[in-house]
Enzyme design. Structure first.
Site, short mmCIF file in Angstrom:
data_model
loop_
_atom_site.label_atom_id
_atom_site.label_comp_id
_atom_site.label_asym_id
_atom_site.label_seq_id
_atom_site.Cartn_x
_atom_site.Cartn_y
_atom_site.Cartn_z
CG MET A 14 -0.89 3.42 -9.09
SD MET A 14 -1.45 5.03 -9.64
CE MET A 14 0.09 5.90 -9.71
CG HIS A 46 6.46 -1.14 -6.50
ND1 HIS A 46 7.01 -0.69 -7.68
CD2 HIS A 46 5.46 -0.28 -6.19
CE1 HIS A 46 6.37 0.39 -8.08
NE2 HIS A 46 5.43 0.67 -7.20
O1 PAF Z 1 1.53 5.03 -4.31
C1 PAF Z 1 0.87 4.58 -5.27
O2 PAF Z 1 1.37 3.87 -6.14
C2 PAF Z 1 -0.61 4.92 -5.38
O3 PAF Z 1 -0.86 6.22 -4.94
C3 PAF Z 1 -1.53 3.91 -4.67
C4 PAF Z 1 -1.29 3.89 -3.17
C5 PAF Z 1 -1.29 2.51 -5.24
C6 PAF Z 1 -3.00 4.28 -4.90
O4 PAF Z 1 -3.31 4.26 -6.25
#
Ligand code: PAF
Length: 289
Positions: free
Chosen positions: A30, A37
């Protein structure tokens, strides 16, 4: 790195990479990227040669509209970080590209009854719906999810198996700040004082580890000790501190092979989560967090 907004552009870039014999790795996010990430992209590279990342703040997984409207966004910074991490394709759809009169949703039973599922009604349905759509759009060979969102990761694994998505799900370890706080885009919303106090989540997990290593198995005793540590940090509210079986995330009275200790705590309006997974080597507890 290509940055695209439409499903058809994703499909044509992915088809080209596949035509070149590359396996497709996918990290859904997101946005408001952090080292956590980027570590998912690193993990994905172990299994694939072409990296796709999605950045989409998925409104339907926010049970609290204020949480959605205050979700941090900085796309230019995200693109720089993704480029630096070796992402090949970023998919940044707008809401209209993802949802037009969507009447179909995906749910996973049992695994979502406790922990975050109990206090965030509708949240996981929104997550599984968007992840299913993204899997169908990107058609990756592998997709990496972080252990920090353990209930999400375990449930996505089950959903993938149940719905026969030909995708290998990998769960990657939580990346932490120096003081132990699990990295999260939500950390940016903490005031300096809340940020200091929030380290209590990882301290509580460390205390649980000490107790397990010295032979304690009672969920009641471990949760009580963790609650004391969290309360000392003057949280806004403890959402839950729970011990569950890993296999079905059912709440447990004792820590057995294989278990999860998970907690969710508010500091101000910011809800933070953390967890550890416990396995045993003989009588010796091994804690991964
Ligand atoms: O973990 C996240 O950032 C969200 O839940 C995801 C997997 C991108 C789904 O919107």
């Amino acid at each position: 790195m290509h940055i695209v907004k439409t499903i058809s552009e994703v499909r044509s870039h992915v088809a080209q990479a596949r035509g070149e014999g590359k396996r497709i790795g996918f990290v859904p996010t997101m946005g408001y990227l952090h080292r956590g990430h980027l570590s998912l992209v690193e993990e994905s590279k172990k299994y694939s040669e072409y990296q796709v990342m999605s950045i989409f703040v998925n409104r339907i997984q926010f049970n609290d509209p204020k949480d959605f409207s205050s979700y941090p966004i900085d796309l230019e910074r995200d693109f720089d970080l993704a480029r630096g991490a070796g992402v090949d394709l970023v998919f940044v759809p707008d809401e209209g590209e993802m949802y037009t009169d969507n009447l179909t949703h995906v749910d996973v039973d049992v695994l979502t009854e406790n922990l975050c599922g109990a206090s965030r009604p509708g949240h996981f349905r929104g997550v599984f719906t968007v992840v299913s759509k993204l899997f169908n759009i990107v058609q990756p060979d592998v997709s990496v999810f972080g252990q920090k969102d353990i209930q999400q990761a375990v449930s996505v694994e089950k959903m993938t198996e149940d719905l026969n998505f030909p995708v290998r799900i990998v769960i990657a370890p939580t990346v932490r700040e120096k003081d132990g706080l699990a990295m999260s885009s939500r950390n940016a919303r903490l005031s300096p004082d809340e940020r200091k106090r929030a380290v209590a989540l990882s301290r509580a997990l460390r205390r649980a580890e000490e107790m397990l290593v010295s032979g304690e198995r009672s969920a009641g005793s471990i949760v009580a000790a963790m609650t004391d540590i969290i309360n000392e940090s003057k949280p806004g509210k403890i959402d839950y501190i729970s011990i569950a079986r890993y296999s079905d995330l059912a709440l447990a009275d004792a820590v057995t092979e294989k278990s999860v200790i998970a907690l969710a705590v508010f500091y101000g309006a910011t809800r933070l989560i953390d967890n550890m997974i416990i396995t045993f080597e003989g009588e010796r507890a091994q804690c991964a967090y």
